[in-house]
Design a protein around this motif. Structure first.
Motif, mmCIF file in Angstrom:
data_model
loop_
_atom_site.group_PDB
_atom_site.id
_atom_site.type_symbol
_atom_site.label_atom_id
_atom_site.label_comp_id
_atom_site.label_asym_id
_atom_site.label_seq_id
_atom_site.Cartn_x
_atom_site.Cartn_y
_atom_site.Cartn_z
ATOM 1 N N GLY A 14 0.774 -1.234 0.000
ATOM 2 C CA GLY A 14 0.000 0.000 0.000
ATOM 3 C C GLY A 14 0.806 1.284 0.000
ATOM 4 N N THR A 17 -0.328 3.816 -2.819
ATOM 5 C CA THR A 17 -1.630 4.388 -2.465
ATOM 6 C C THR A 17 -1.461 5.451 -1.396
ATOM 7 O OG1 THR A 17 -2.703 2.291 -3.016
ATOM 8 C CG2 THR A 17 -3.953 3.829 -1.628
ATOM 9 N N GLU A 21 -2.189 9.620 -1.508
ATOM 10 C CA GLU A 21 -2.963 10.346 -0.497
ATOM 11 C C GLU A 21 -2.162 11.532 0.046
ATOM 12 O OE1 GLU A 21 -5.917 11.509 2.279
ATOM 13 O OE2 GLU A 21 -6.066 10.215 0.507
ATOM 14 N N TRP A 110 1.017 -7.516 3.602
ATOM 15 C CA TRP A 110 -0.441 -7.395 3.699
ATOM 16 C C TRP A 110 -1.047 -8.235 2.569
ATOM 17 C CZ3 TRP A 110 -3.001 -1.906 4.402
ATOM 18 C CH2 TRP A 110 -4.319 -2.072 4.862
ATOM 19 N N ILE A 113 -4.239 -7.385 0.381
ATOM 20 C CA ILE A 113 -4.277 -6.361 -0.676
ATOM 21 C C ILE A 113 -3.201 -6.583 -1.732
ATOM 22 C CG2 ILE A 113 -5.294 -4.650 0.881
ATOM 23 C CD1 ILE A 113 -2.522 -3.195 0.818
ATOM 24 N N LYS A 150 -2.135 -1.440 9.325
ATOM 25 C CA LYS A 150 -2.988 -1.961 8.248
ATOM 26 C C LYS A 150 -4.382 -1.365 8.418
ATOM 27 C CE LYS A 150 -0.541 -6.336 7.732
ATOM 28 N NZ LYS A 150 -0.663 -7.810 7.815
ATOM 29 N N VAL A 151 -4.493 -0.119 7.972
ATOM 30 C CA VAL A 151 -5.747 0.625 8.060
ATOM 31 C C VAL A 151 -5.985 1.299 6.718
ATOM 32 C CG1 VAL A 151 -5.595 1.003 10.564
ATOM 33 C CG2 VAL A 151 -4.534 2.646 9.008
ATOM 34 N N ASP A 152 -7.144 1.948 6.562
ATOM 35 C CA ASP A 152 -7.428 2.608 5.292
ATOM 36 C C ASP A 152 -6.412 3.727 5.047
ATOM 37 O OD1 ASP A 152 -8.646 5.402 5.955
ATOM 38 O OD2 ASP A 152 -9.718 4.020 7.292
ATOM 39 N N VAL A 153 -6.316 4.168 3.803
ATOM 40 C CA VAL A 153 -5.268 5.095 3.398
ATOM 41 C C VAL A 153 -5.353 6.445 4.114
ATOM 42 C CG1 VAL A 153 -6.479 6.006 1.359
ATOM 43 C CG2 VAL A 153 -3.968 5.977 1.426
ATOM 44 N N VAL A 154 -6.537 6.929 4.410
ATOM 45 C CA VAL A 154 -6.676 8.201 5.115
ATOM 46 C C VAL A 154 -6.079 8.080 6.517
ATOM 47 C CG1 VAL A 154 -8.348 9.835 6.069
ATOM 48 C CG2 VAL A 154 -8.654 8.963 3.747
ATOM 49 N N ARG A 156 -3.886 5.905 7.461
ATOM 50 C CA ARG A 156 -2.445 5.674 7.312
ATOM 51 C C ARG A 156 -1.705 6.994 7.116
ATOM 52 N NH1 ARG A 156 0.102 0.724 3.692
ATOM 53 N NH2 ARG A 156 0.205 -0.674 5.451
#
Length: 167
Positions: A14, A17, A21, A110, A113, A150-154, A156
């Motif tokens: 990630g 990604t 962001e 991860w 993903i 390991k969380v959503d991109v926002v 992170r």
């Protein structure tokens, strides 16, 4: 203070990604040299893959900026991979002469993903070997390593920026 922050770690974890962001939030970013080279060489039918030269250029060109600059990998990743392949001791010199911010963020494996694509043709096993190498290399060169959650991109991106703000 060095404003060049490395986002490294496991392939497919990630990083790109997260870099997107951070760019959307107004931060300077430098995309992974390896991916850019593979894209260009695939487009032109070439075979050259000069990761080290491109990573050196990225480091030099980013000096024009005095705010956070986030690197998707960088010179240390390229040098450690080449050293692993050839046995040529590159890290000792390059790792000290071209420094980044002392805090490095590593994307952990991860599998949920992970995906291959035109530039990432290797499987998860190769990604894990790479990750293990990077997890050893950065501390040896004097960097403090923090694993990305390991969380959503926002979340992170918030994690990275909050961690840097606390230093």
């Amino acid at each position: 203070m060095n404003h060049f922050v490395i986002l490294s770690g496991c392939s497919g974890g990630g990083k790109s990604t997260l870099l997107s962001e951070l760019h959307q939030r107004g931060h300077a970013v430098v995309k992974e040299p390896g991916r850019r080279i593979v894209q260009e060489e695939t487009r032109t039918g070439g075979q050259a893959l000069p990761w080290i030269d491109m990573a050196l250029d990225d480091h030099a060109n980013a000096r024009r900026n005095n705010k956070w600059t986030f690197f998707d990998r960088g010179l240390i990743d390229a040098a450690s991979a080449l050293e692993e392949l050839t046995g040529e001791p590159l890290l000792a010199t390059l790792g000290q002469t071209h420094r980044y911010h002392p805090h490095v963020f590593l994307a952990p494996p991860w599998p949920e993903i992970y995906a291959t694509d035109a530039q990432r043709r290797h499987g998860m096993d190769a990604a894990l070997v790479e990750y293990d190498r990077l997890q050893r290399v950065y501390p040896v060169l004097g960097y403090e390593v923090t694993l990305l959650p390991k969380v959503d991109v926002v979340a992170r991106a918030d994690f990275v920026l909050n961690t840097l703000a606390q230093q």
